[in-house]
Design a protein around this motif. Structure first.
Motif, PDB file in Angstrom:
ATOM      1  N   GLY A   1     -30.053 -16.548  -8.644  1.00 39.84           N
ATOM      2  CA  GLY A   1     -30.471 -16.613  -7.252  1.00 39.84           C
ATOM      3  C   GLY A   1     -30.076 -17.914  -6.608  1.00 39.84           C
ATOM      4  O   GLY A   1     -29.549 -18.824  -7.256  1.00 39.84           O
ATOM      5  N   THR A   2     -30.331 -18.017  -5.320  1.00 37.98           N
ATOM      6  CA  THR A   2     -30.048 -19.247  -4.583  1.00 37.98           C
ATOM      7  C   THR A   2     -31.317 -19.906  -4.086  1.00 37.98           C
ATOM      8  O   THR A   2     -31.295 -21.059  -3.672  1.00 37.98           O
ATOM      9  CB  THR A   2     -29.128 -18.963  -3.385  1.00 37.98           C
ATOM     10  OG1 THR A   2     -29.805 -18.117  -2.445  1.00 37.98           O
ATOM     11  CG2 THR A   2     -27.845 -18.288  -3.839  1.00 37.98           C
ATOM     12  N   SER A   3     -32.442 -19.162  -4.113  1.00 38.93           N
ATOM     13  CA  SER A   3     -33.739 -19.700  -3.685  1.00 38.93           C
ATOM     14  C   SER A   3     -34.829 -18.756  -4.163  1.00 38.93           C
ATOM     15  O   SER A   3     -34.540 -17.693  -4.739  1.00 38.93           O
ATOM     16  CB  SER A   3     -33.792 -19.831  -2.164  1.00 38.93           C
ATOM     17  OG  SER A   3     -33.861 -18.551  -1.554  1.00 38.93           O
TER      18      SER A   3
ATOM     19  N   SER B   1     -36.507 -16.852  -2.448  1.00 39.43           N
ATOM     20  CA  SER B   1     -36.488 -15.619  -1.654  1.00 39.43           C
ATOM     21  C   SER B   1     -35.115 -14.961  -1.639  1.00 39.43           C
ATOM     22  O   SER B   1     -34.818 -14.140  -0.775  1.00 39.43           O
ATOM     23  CB  SER B   1     -36.939 -15.899  -0.216  1.00 39.43           C
ATOM     24  OG  SER B   1     -36.096 -16.870   0.393  1.00 39.43           O
ATOM     25  N   ASP B   2     -34.274 -15.326  -2.597  1.00 44.82           N
ATOM     26  CA  ASP B   2     -32.938 -14.718  -2.709  1.00 44.82           C
ATOM     27  C   ASP B   2     -32.539 -14.690  -4.175  1.00 44.82           C
ATOM     28  O   ASP B   2     -31.858 -15.578  -4.670  1.00 44.82           O
ATOM     29  CB  ASP B   2     -31.922 -15.507  -1.886  1.00 44.82           C
ATOM     30  CG  ASP B   2     -30.519 -14.905  -1.977  1.00 44.82           C
ATOM     31  OD1 ASP B   2     -30.403 -13.660  -1.913  1.00 44.82           O
ATOM     32  OD2 ASP B   2     -29.545 -15.675  -2.109  1.00 44.82           O
ATOM     33  N   VAL B   3     -32.985 -13.652  -4.878  1.00 43.34           N
ATOM     34  CA  VAL B   3     -32.748 -13.522  -6.311  1.00 43.34           C
ATOM     35  C   VAL B   3     -32.108 -12.167  -6.584  1.00 43.34           C
ATOM     36  O   VAL B   3     -32.525 -11.144  -6.032  1.00 43.34           O
ATOM     37  CB  VAL B   3     -34.061 -13.644  -7.114  1.00 43.34           C
ATOM     38  CG1 VAL B   3     -33.765 -13.698  -8.613  1.00 43.34           C
ATOM     39  CG2 VAL B   3     -34.856 -14.876  -6.680  1.00 43.34           C
ATOM     40  N   TRP B   4     -31.097 -12.170  -7.466  1.00 42.87           N
ATOM     41  CA  TRP B   4     -30.368 -10.952  -7.821  1.00 42.87           C
ATOM     42  C   TRP B   4     -30.531 -10.660  -9.310  1.00 42.87           C
ATOM     43  O   TRP B   4     -30.516 -11.581 -10.132  1.00 42.87           O
ATOM     44  CB  TRP B   4     -28.887 -11.099  -7.502  1.00 42.87           C
ATOM     45  CG  TRP B   4     -28.598 -11.274  -6.046  1.00 42.87           C
ATOM     46  CD1 TRP B   4     -28.579 -12.451  -5.345  1.00 42.87           C
ATOM     47  CD2 TRP B   4     -28.301 -10.247  -5.108  1.00 42.87           C
ATOM     48  NE1 TRP B   4     -28.280 -12.215  -4.027  1.00 42.87           N
ATOM     49  CE2 TRP B   4     -28.100 -10.875  -3.845  1.00 42.87           C
ATOM     50  CE3 TRP B   4     -28.171  -8.859  -5.197  1.00 42.87           C
ATOM     51  CZ2 TRP B   4     -27.800 -10.144  -2.700  1.00 42.87           C
ATOM     52  CZ3 TRP B   4     -27.861  -8.141  -4.060  1.00 42.87           C
ATOM     53  CH2 TRP B   4     -27.677  -8.779  -2.830  1.00 42.87           C
ATOM     54  N   ALA B   5     -30.669  -9.390  -9.654  1.00 39.68           N
ATOM     55  CA  ALA B   5     -30.702  -8.948 -11.046  1.00 39.68           C
ATOM     56  C   ALA B   5     -29.782  -7.743 -11.192  1.00 39.68           C
ATOM     57  O   ALA B   5     -29.721  -6.886 -10.298  1.00 39.68           O
ATOM     58  CB  ALA B   5     -32.120  -8.579 -11.465  1.00 39.68           C
ATOM     59  N   VAL B   6     -29.058  -7.663 -12.307  1.00 39.02           N
ATOM     60  CA  VAL B   6     -28.107  -6.571 -12.528  1.00 39.02           C
ATOM     61  C   VAL B   6     -28.274  -6.001 -13.926  1.00 39.02           C
ATOM     62  O   VAL B   6     -28.823  -6.647 -14.825  1.00 39.02           O
ATOM     63  CB  VAL B   6     -26.655  -7.042 -12.332  1.00 39.02           C
ATOM     64  CG1 VAL B   6     -26.442  -7.563 -10.920  1.00 39.02           C
ATOM     65  CG2 VAL B   6     -26.288  -8.129 -13.361  1.00 39.02           C
ATOM     66  N   GLY B   7     -27.786  -4.765 -14.105  1.00 40.07           N
ATOM     67  CA  GLY B   7     -27.879  -4.142 -15.412  1.00 40.07           C
ATOM     68  C   GLY B   7     -27.151  -2.821 -15.491  1.00 40.07           C
ATOM     69  O   GLY B   7     -26.273  -2.521 -14.680  1.00 40.07           O
ATOM     70  N   TRP B   8     -27.557  -2.017 -16.463  1.00 31.73           N
ATOM     71  CA  TRP B   8     -26.872  -0.773 -16.811  1.00 31.73           C
ATOM     72  C   TRP B   8     -26.706   0.174 -15.639  1.00 31.73           C
ATOM     73  O   TRP B   8     -27.511   0.214 -14.706  1.00 31.73           O
ATOM     74  CB  TRP B   8     -27.663  -0.051 -17.891  1.00 31.73           C
ATOM     75  CG  TRP B   8     -27.557  -0.623 -19.260  1.00 31.73           C
ATOM     76  CD1 TRP B   8     -27.154  -1.874 -19.617  1.00 31.73           C
ATOM     77  CD2 TRP B   8     -27.897   0.051 -20.473  1.00 31.73           C
ATOM     78  NE1 TRP B   8     -27.224  -2.016 -20.971  1.00 31.73           N
ATOM     79  CE2 TRP B   8     -27.679  -0.865 -21.522  1.00 31.73           C
ATOM     80  CE3 TRP B   8     -28.374   1.308 -20.764  1.00 31.73           C
ATOM     81  CZ2 TRP B   8     -27.910  -0.531 -22.852  1.00 31.73           C
ATOM     82  CZ3 TRP B   8     -28.616   1.636 -22.090  1.00 31.73           C
ATOM     83  CH2 TRP B   8     -28.377   0.726 -23.123  1.00 31.73           C
TER      84      TRP B   8
ATOM     85  N   TRP C   1     -33.608 -17.234 -15.322  1.00 27.42           N
ATOM     86  CA  TRP C   1     -33.185 -18.117 -14.220  1.00 27.42           C
ATOM     87  C   TRP C   1     -34.407 -18.415 -13.369  1.00 27.42           C
ATOM     88  O   TRP C   1     -35.351 -17.619 -13.307  1.00 27.42           O
ATOM     89  CB  TRP C   1     -32.119 -17.452 -13.344  1.00 27.42           C
ATOM     90  CG  TRP C   1     -31.750 -18.293 -12.150  1.00 27.42           C
ATOM     91  CD1 TRP C   1     -30.785 -19.246 -12.080  1.00 27.42           C
ATOM     92  CD2 TRP C   1     -32.373 -18.258 -10.859  1.00 27.42           C
ATOM     93  NE1 TRP C   1     -30.771 -19.822 -10.820  1.00 27.42           N
ATOM     94  CE2 TRP C   1     -31.726 -19.219 -10.050  1.00 27.42           C
ATOM     95  CE3 TRP C   1     -33.410 -17.512 -10.302  1.00 27.42           C
ATOM     96  CZ2 TRP C   1     -32.109 -19.460  -8.729  1.00 27.42           C
ATOM     97  CZ3 TRP C   1     -33.786 -17.744  -8.980  1.00 27.42           C
ATOM     98  CH2 TRP C   1     -33.126 -18.707  -8.207  1.00 27.42           C
ATOM     99  N   GLY C   2     -34.405 -19.567 -12.712  1.00 24.48           N
ATOM    100  CA  GLY C   2     -35.503 -19.894 -11.820  1.00 24.48           C
ATOM    101  C   GLY C   2     -35.042 -20.702 -10.635  1.00 24.48           C
ATOM    102  O   GLY C   2     -33.997 -21.354 -10.665  1.00 24.48           O
ATOM    103  N   SER C   3     -35.825 -20.652  -9.563  1.00 25.69           N
ATOM    104  CA  SER C   3     -35.516 -21.459  -8.386  1.00 25.69           C
ATOM    105  C   SER C   3     -36.116 -22.845  -8.504  1.00 25.69           C
ATOM    106  O   SER C   3     -35.699 -23.775  -7.807  1.00 25.69           O
ATOM    107  CB  SER C   3     -36.035 -20.772  -7.120  1.00 25.69           C
ATOM    108  OG  SER C   3     -37.461 -20.777  -7.089  1.00 25.69           O
ATOM    109  N   SER C   4     -37.116 -22.991  -9.405  1.00 27.73           N
ATOM    110  CA  SER C   4     -37.775 -24.274  -9.633  1.00 27.73           C
ATOM    111  C   SER C   4     -38.559 -24.189 -10.929  1.00 27.73           C
ATOM    112  O   SER C   4     -38.609 -23.130 -11.574  1.00 27.73           O
ATOM    113  CB  SER C   4     -38.723 -24.604  -8.478  1.00 27.73           C
ATOM    114  OG  SER C   4     -39.844 -23.726  -8.479  1.00 27.73           O
TER     115      SER C   4
END
Length: 340
Positions: free
Chosen positions: A66-68, A70-77, A318-321
Protein backbone atom coordinates in the motif's frame (compact mmCIF):
# COMPACT_ATOMS: atom_id res chain seq x y z
CA UNK A 1 -9.72 -27.58 -14.51
CA UNK A 2 -8.06 -27.22 -11.12
CA UNK A 3 -7.10 -23.93 -9.52
CA UNK A 4 -4.18 -22.00 -10.88
CA UNK A 5 -1.47 -21.78 -8.28
CA UNK A 6 1.48 -19.57 -7.52
CA UNK A 7 4.69 -21.54 -7.28
CA UNK A 8 7.36 -19.79 -5.26
CA UNK A 9 10.21 -22.17 -5.33
CA UNK A 10 11.70 -24.93 -7.39
CA UNK A 11 15.31 -25.79 -8.08
CA UNK A 12 16.05 -24.81 -11.64
CA UNK A 13 16.42 -27.82 -13.88
CA UNK A 14 14.63 -30.35 -11.73
CA UNK A 15 13.69 -31.37 -8.23
CA UNK A 16 10.32 -31.26 -6.54
CA UNK A 17 8.32 -28.07 -6.71
CA UNK A 18 7.92 -26.17 -3.48
CA UNK A 19 4.45 -24.69 -3.51
CA UNK A 20 4.05 -21.85 -1.05
CA UNK A 21 0.27 -21.86 -1.01
CA UNK A 22 -1.33 -25.31 -0.92
CA UNK A 23 -4.93 -24.92 0.17
CA UNK A 24 -7.74 -22.65 -0.94
CA UNK A 25 -10.76 -21.50 0.99
CA UNK A 26 -14.22 -20.55 -0.17
CA UNK A 27 -14.94 -18.44 2.92
CA UNK A 28 -15.54 -14.82 1.98
CA UNK A 29 -15.93 -13.28 5.43
CA UNK A 30 -13.87 -14.31 8.44
CA UNK A 31 -15.01 -14.14 12.04
CA UNK A 32 -12.84 -11.71 14.06
CA UNK A 33 -10.22 -13.49 16.16
CA UNK A 34 -7.95 -11.36 18.32
CA UNK A 35 -4.35 -12.49 18.48
CA UNK A 36 -1.64 -10.97 20.63
CA UNK A 37 2.07 -11.49 21.04
CA UNK A 38 3.31 -13.59 23.90
CA UNK A 39 5.64 -11.95 26.40
CA UNK A 40 6.29 -8.87 24.26
CA UNK A 41 6.08 -5.57 26.16
CA UNK A 42 8.45 -3.48 24.09
CA UNK A 43 6.01 -0.82 22.93
CA UNK A 44 2.85 -0.30 20.90
CA UNK A 45 4.24 -2.00 17.81
CA UNK A 46 5.07 -5.14 19.84
CA UNK A 47 1.61 -5.26 21.41
CA UNK A 48 -0.48 -5.29 18.29
CA UNK A 49 -3.79 -7.12 18.46
CA UNK A 50 -4.20 -9.18 15.30
CA UNK A 51 -7.70 -9.82 14.01
CA UNK A 52 -9.12 -11.32 10.84
CA UNK A 53 -11.15 -8.79 8.90
CA UNK A 54 -14.10 -9.03 6.54
CA UNK A 55 -13.03 -9.17 2.92
CA UNK A 56 -14.38 -10.59 -0.37
CA UNK A 57 -11.48 -12.98 -1.02
CA UNK A 58 -12.49 -16.55 -1.84
CA UNK A 59 -9.01 -17.82 -2.75
CA UNK A 60 -5.61 -17.63 -1.04
CA UNK A 61 -3.93 -14.23 -1.09
CA UNK A 62 -0.20 -14.06 -1.89
CA UNK A 63 0.81 -10.39 -1.93
CA UNK A 64 0.04 -7.10 -0.19
CA UNK A 65 1.29 -3.51 -0.51
CA UNK A 66 0.00 0.00 0.00
CA UNK A 67 0.88 3.67 -0.06
CA UNK A 68 -1.03 4.72 3.09
CA UNK A 69 -3.48 3.47 5.69
CA UNK A 70 -6.32 4.23 3.27
CA UNK A 71 -4.74 2.80 0.11
CA UNK A 72 -3.83 -0.87 0.47
CA UNK A 73 -3.83 -3.58 -2.21
CA UNK A 74 -3.94 -7.37 -1.83
CA UNK A 75 -3.70 -9.96 -4.63
CA UNK A 76 -4.01 -13.70 -5.00
CA UNK A 77 -5.32 -16.74 -6.84
CA UNK A 78 -7.68 -16.72 -9.82
CA UNK A 79 -7.48 -13.04 -10.59
CA UNK A 80 -8.12 -11.82 -7.05
CA UNK A 81 -7.38 -8.11 -6.62
CA UNK A 82 -8.63 -6.37 -3.49
CA UNK A 83 -8.41 -2.74 -2.33
CA UNK A 84 -8.78 -1.17 1.11
CA UNK A 85 -9.91 2.47 1.20
CA UNK A 86 -9.44 3.00 4.91
CA UNK A 87 -12.83 1.57 5.83
CA UNK A 88 -13.58 -1.60 3.86
CA UNK A 89 -11.99 -4.12 1.55
CA UNK A 90 -13.59 -4.46 -1.88
CA UNK A 91 -12.95 -6.56 -4.95
CA UNK A 92 -11.43 -4.76 -7.93
CA UNK A 93 -12.12 -5.86 -11.50
CA UNK A 94 -9.00 -5.27 -13.57
CA UNK A 95 -10.63 -6.61 -16.71
CA UNK A 96 -7.50 -8.50 -17.64
CA UNK A 97 -8.27 -12.05 -16.48
CA UNK A 98 -4.73 -12.46 -15.19
CA UNK A 99 -3.52 -14.26 -12.06
CA UNK A 100 -1.67 -11.91 -9.69
CA UNK A 101 1.14 -13.05 -7.41
CA UNK A 102 2.60 -9.81 -6.04
CA UNK A 103 1.78 -6.09 -5.94
CA UNK A 104 3.72 -2.87 -5.46
CA UNK A 105 2.74 0.81 -5.73
CA UNK A 106 4.51 4.14 -5.59
CA UNK A 107 1.25 6.10 -5.29
CA UNK A 108 -2.52 5.60 -5.62
CA UNK A 109 -2.13 6.35 -9.35
CA UNK A 110 0.83 4.04 -9.95
CA UNK A 111 0.09 0.43 -9.00
CA UNK A 112 1.87 -2.60 -10.47
CA UNK A 113 0.84 -6.26 -10.30
CA UNK A 114 2.94 -9.19 -11.55
CA UNK A 115 1.99 -12.82 -11.99
CA UNK A 116 0.91 -15.25 -14.67
CA UNK A 117 -1.86 -15.69 -17.21
CA UNK A 118 -1.58 -19.45 -17.53
CA UNK A 119 -1.86 -22.66 -15.56
CA UNK A 120 1.41 -23.21 -13.74
CA UNK A 121 2.51 -26.81 -13.99
CA UNK A 122 6.25 -26.51 -14.47
CA UNK A 123 7.10 -23.47 -12.33
CA UNK A 124 7.35 -21.15 -15.33
CA UNK A 125 3.87 -20.23 -16.50
CA UNK A 126 3.27 -17.22 -18.72
CA UNK A 127 4.25 -13.74 -17.50
CA UNK A 128 1.89 -10.87 -16.95
CA UNK A 129 2.38 -7.30 -15.80
CA UNK A 130 -0.61 -5.12 -14.97
CA UNK A 131 -0.64 -1.39 -14.27
CA UNK A 132 -3.20 0.94 -12.70
CA UNK A 133 -2.99 4.69 -13.31
CA UNK A 134 -5.71 5.62 -10.86
CA UNK A 135 -8.48 5.17 -13.43
CA UNK A 136 -7.71 2.31 -15.79
CA UNK A 137 -5.98 -1.06 -15.67
CA UNK A 138 -3.73 -2.06 -18.56
CA UNK A 139 -1.51 -5.00 -19.49
CA UNK A 140 2.16 -4.23 -20.07
CA UNK A 141 4.31 -6.39 -22.32
CA UNK A 142 6.65 -8.53 -20.26
CA UNK A 143 10.25 -8.89 -21.46
CA UNK A 144 10.65 -12.24 -19.68
CA UNK A 145 9.37 -15.66 -20.82
CA UNK A 146 8.27 -16.97 -17.41
CA UNK A 147 5.96 -15.76 -14.66
CA UNK A 148 7.07 -12.90 -12.44
CA UNK A 149 6.67 -13.62 -8.74
CA UNK A 150 7.86 -10.47 -6.94
CA UNK A 151 8.01 -6.72 -7.57
CA UNK A 152 9.48 -3.65 -5.86
CA UNK A 153 10.60 -0.18 -6.85
CA UNK A 154 12.47 2.78 -5.45
CA UNK A 155 10.28 5.17 -7.46
CA UNK A 156 7.76 5.30 -10.29
CA UNK A 157 10.65 5.25 -12.77
CA UNK A 158 12.71 2.51 -11.12
CA UNK A 159 10.80 -0.76 -10.69
CA UNK A 160 12.18 -4.31 -10.55
CA UNK A 161 10.40 -7.65 -11.02
CA UNK A 162 11.88 -11.16 -10.71
CA UNK A 163 10.85 -14.75 -11.39
CA UNK A 164 11.94 -18.29 -12.36
CA UNK A 165 15.18 -19.20 -14.14
CA UNK A 166 16.82 -15.96 -13.05
CA UNK A 167 14.19 -13.87 -14.84
CA UNK A 168 14.58 -10.18 -14.10
CA UNK A 169 12.79 -7.18 -15.56
CA UNK A 170 13.25 -3.44 -15.02
CA UNK A 171 10.92 -0.49 -15.65
CA UNK A 172 12.55 2.88 -16.27
CA UNK A 173 9.42 4.98 -16.29
CA UNK A 174 8.52 4.35 -19.92
CA UNK A 175 9.03 0.66 -20.71
CA UNK A 176 10.03 -2.73 -19.31
CA UNK A 177 13.27 -4.44 -20.36
CA UNK A 178 14.94 -7.72 -19.56
CA UNK A 179 18.03 -7.54 -17.34
CA UNK A 180 20.73 -10.20 -16.99
CA UNK A 181 20.69 -11.39 -13.38
CA UNK A 182 23.71 -13.65 -13.70
CA UNK A 183 21.82 -16.70 -12.42
CA UNK A 184 19.46 -19.31 -13.83
CA UNK A 185 17.98 -20.12 -10.43
CA UNK A 186 14.51 -19.17 -9.27
CA UNK A 187 14.24 -15.60 -7.93
CA UNK A 188 11.41 -15.02 -5.46
CA UNK A 189 11.98 -11.65 -3.78
CA UNK A 190 13.31 -8.16 -4.49
CA UNK A 191 13.77 -5.04 -2.35
CA UNK A 192 16.19 -2.14 -1.97
CA UNK A 193 16.98 1.16 -0.31
CA UNK A 194 17.56 3.14 -3.50
CA UNK A 195 18.12 2.85 -7.24
CA UNK A 196 21.76 1.90 -6.53
CA UNK A 197 21.17 -0.53 -3.66
CA UNK A 198 18.81 -3.37 -4.59
CA UNK A 199 18.67 -6.98 -3.39
CA UNK A 200 17.15 -10.00 -5.16
CA UNK A 201 16.86 -13.42 -3.52
CA UNK A 202 15.85 -16.93 -4.53
CA UNK A 203 16.94 -20.55 -4.68
CA UNK A 204 20.41 -20.72 -3.09
CA UNK A 205 20.83 -17.13 -4.24
CA UNK A 206 21.29 -13.61 -2.88
CA UNK A 207 22.09 -10.95 -5.48
CA UNK A 208 22.97 -7.28 -5.11
CA UNK A 209 22.66 -4.38 -7.56
CA UNK A 210 24.94 -1.37 -7.14
CA UNK A 211 23.31 0.83 -9.74
CA UNK A 212 25.39 -0.59 -12.57
CA UNK A 213 25.28 -4.38 -12.43
CA UNK A 214 24.02 -7.36 -10.46
CA UNK A 215 26.47 -9.58 -8.59
CA UNK A 216 26.16 -12.66 -6.40
CA UNK A 217 27.42 -11.61 -2.98
CA UNK A 218 26.31 -14.75 -1.24
CA UNK A 219 25.13 -18.25 -2.09
CA UNK A 220 23.14 -19.96 0.63
CA UNK A 221 22.21 -23.60 1.09
CA UNK A 222 18.49 -22.86 1.26
CA UNK A 223 15.66 -21.23 -0.64
CA UNK A 224 15.48 -17.52 0.20
CA UNK A 225 11.88 -16.35 -0.17
CA UNK A 226 11.94 -12.66 0.61
CA UNK A 227 14.10 -9.68 1.54
CA UNK A 228 13.52 -6.37 3.36
CA UNK A 229 15.48 -3.87 5.43
CA UNK A 230 15.74 -0.36 6.84
CA UNK A 231 19.09 0.66 5.33
CA UNK A 232 22.15 -0.66 3.52
CA UNK A 233 23.49 -1.84 6.88
CA UNK A 234 20.28 -3.46 8.10
CA UNK A 235 18.95 -5.98 5.57
CA UNK A 236 16.88 -9.06 6.44
CA UNK A 237 16.02 -12.17 4.44
CA UNK A 238 13.75 -15.14 5.13
CA UNK A 239 14.66 -18.62 3.96
CA UNK A 240 13.84 -22.30 4.30
CA UNK A 241 16.66 -22.55 6.86
CA UNK A 242 15.49 -19.59 8.94
CA UNK A 243 16.12 -15.85 9.05
CA UNK A 244 19.25 -14.11 7.75
CA UNK A 245 20.62 -10.64 8.51
CA UNK A 246 23.18 -8.38 6.85
CA UNK A 247 24.67 -5.58 8.94
CA UNK A 248 26.61 -4.18 6.01
CA UNK A 249 29.51 -6.56 6.52
CA UNK A 250 27.94 -9.81 5.33
CA UNK A 251 25.10 -12.25 5.90
CA UNK A 252 24.61 -14.32 9.05
CA UNK A 253 21.91 -16.54 10.51
CA UNK A 254 19.57 -15.12 13.12
CA UNK A 255 18.86 -17.56 15.95
CA UNK A 256 15.95 -17.72 18.37
CA UNK A 257 13.57 -16.23 15.84
CA UNK A 258 10.98 -18.94 16.29
CA UNK A 259 11.32 -19.75 12.59
CA UNK A 260 14.08 -22.30 12.69
CA UNK A 261 13.26 -25.42 10.61
CA UNK A 262 10.80 -27.03 10.29
CA UNK A 263 8.99 -23.70 10.64
CA UNK A 264 9.01 -21.72 7.41
CA UNK A 265 9.24 -17.92 7.17
CA UNK A 266 7.83 -16.63 3.87
CA UNK A 267 7.90 -12.83 4.13
CA UNK A 268 9.36 -10.04 6.24
CA UNK A 269 8.56 -6.35 6.80
CA UNK A 270 9.03 -3.74 9.49
CA UNK A 271 9.46 -0.08 10.31
CA UNK A 272 12.82 -0.07 12.10
CA UNK A 273 15.60 -2.24 13.50
CA UNK A 274 13.49 -2.71 16.62
CA UNK A 275 10.21 -3.49 14.89
CA UNK A 276 10.40 -6.41 12.46
CA UNK A 277 7.57 -8.74 11.51
CA UNK A 278 8.05 -12.19 9.95
CA UNK A 279 5.20 -14.36 8.67
CA UNK A 280 4.93 -17.89 7.36
CA UNK A 281 4.07 -21.37 8.53
CA UNK A 282 4.66 -23.08 11.84
CA UNK A 283 5.55 -26.46 10.42
CA UNK A 284 6.51 -28.05 7.11
CA UNK A 285 6.57 -31.81 6.64
CA UNK A 286 7.24 -33.36 3.25
CA UNK A 287 6.18 -30.14 1.52
CA UNK A 288 2.85 -30.10 3.38
CA UNK A 289 2.34 -26.72 5.00
CA UNK A 290 0.54 -26.58 8.34
CA UNK A 291 -0.65 -23.63 10.36
CA UNK A 292 0.13 -19.95 10.19
CA UNK A 293 2.82 -18.20 12.15
CA UNK A 294 3.81 -14.59 12.93
CA UNK A 295 6.88 -13.50 14.89
CA UNK A 296 8.01 -10.06 16.07
CA UNK A 297 11.52 -8.72 16.76
CA UNK A 298 11.87 -5.78 19.15
CA UNK A 299 15.55 -5.17 18.50
CA UNK A 300 16.64 -7.55 21.23
CA UNK A 301 14.46 -10.66 21.23
CA UNK A 302 11.76 -12.44 19.26
CA UNK A 303 8.17 -13.07 20.33
CA UNK A 304 5.80 -15.55 18.74
CA UNK A 305 2.25 -14.52 17.93
CA UNK A 306 -0.25 -17.24 18.78
CA UNK A 307 -2.45 -17.99 15.79
CA UNK A 308 -3.84 -21.34 16.84
CA UNK A 309 -3.39 -24.91 15.63
CA UNK A 310 -5.83 -24.57 12.72
CA UNK A 311 -4.82 -21.09 11.56
CA UNK A 312 -4.20 -20.45 7.84
CA UNK A 313 -0.68 -20.08 6.45
CA UNK A 314 0.43 -16.42 6.37
CA UNK A 315 1.97 -15.50 3.01
CA UNK A 316 2.87 -11.79 3.04
CA UNK A 317 3.03 -8.76 5.35
CA UNK A 318 3.06 -4.96 4.93
CA UNK A 319 2.09 -1.94 6.99
CA UNK A 320 1.60 1.79 6.67
CA UNK A 321 3.14 2.33 10.12
CA UNK A 322 4.18 0.50 13.27
CA UNK A 323 0.57 0.57 14.46
CA UNK A 324 -1.10 -0.42 11.19
CA UNK A 325 0.16 -3.76 9.85
CA UNK A 326 -1.58 -6.10 7.40
CA UNK A 327 -0.93 -9.77 6.57
CA UNK A 328 -2.55 -11.98 3.93
CA UNK A 329 -3.20 -15.68 4.38
CA UNK A 330 -4.64 -18.76 2.69
CA UNK A 331 -7.99 -17.79 4.21
CA UNK A 332 -8.06 -14.00 4.04
CA UNK A 333 -6.60 -10.94 5.73
CA UNK A 334 -5.24 -10.19 9.20
CA UNK A 335 -4.88 -6.67 10.62
CA UNK A 336 -2.51 -5.69 13.42
CA UNK A 337 -3.50 -2.62 15.45
CA UNK A 338 -2.49 -1.42 18.92
CA UNK A 339 -3.76 -3.64 21.72
CA UNK A 340 -5.88 -2.14 24.43
Amino acid sequence: MGPRIAIYGAPNGGGSLKVRVLAATMSAVLTPLFLTGCGDSTGPEGRLAWSSVANPATWPLTGIWGTSSSDVWAVGWLGTVLHFDGATWSRVATGTGQDPIDVWASSPTDVWIVGTDGIISDGLGFPTIQHYDGKTWSIEASPTPGLLSAIWGSSASDVWAVGPAGAMAHYDGSSWSSVASGTTDQLSGVWGTSASDVWAVGYHTILHYDGTRWSALSNVSSFVYGVWGTSASDVWAVSSSGILHNDGGGWSSVSSSGFEPPAGPYAIWGTSRSNVWVVGTDNVNNNNVCCGKIAHFDGTSWSDISLGATSPVVNAVWGSSASDVWAVTNDGILHGTPAG
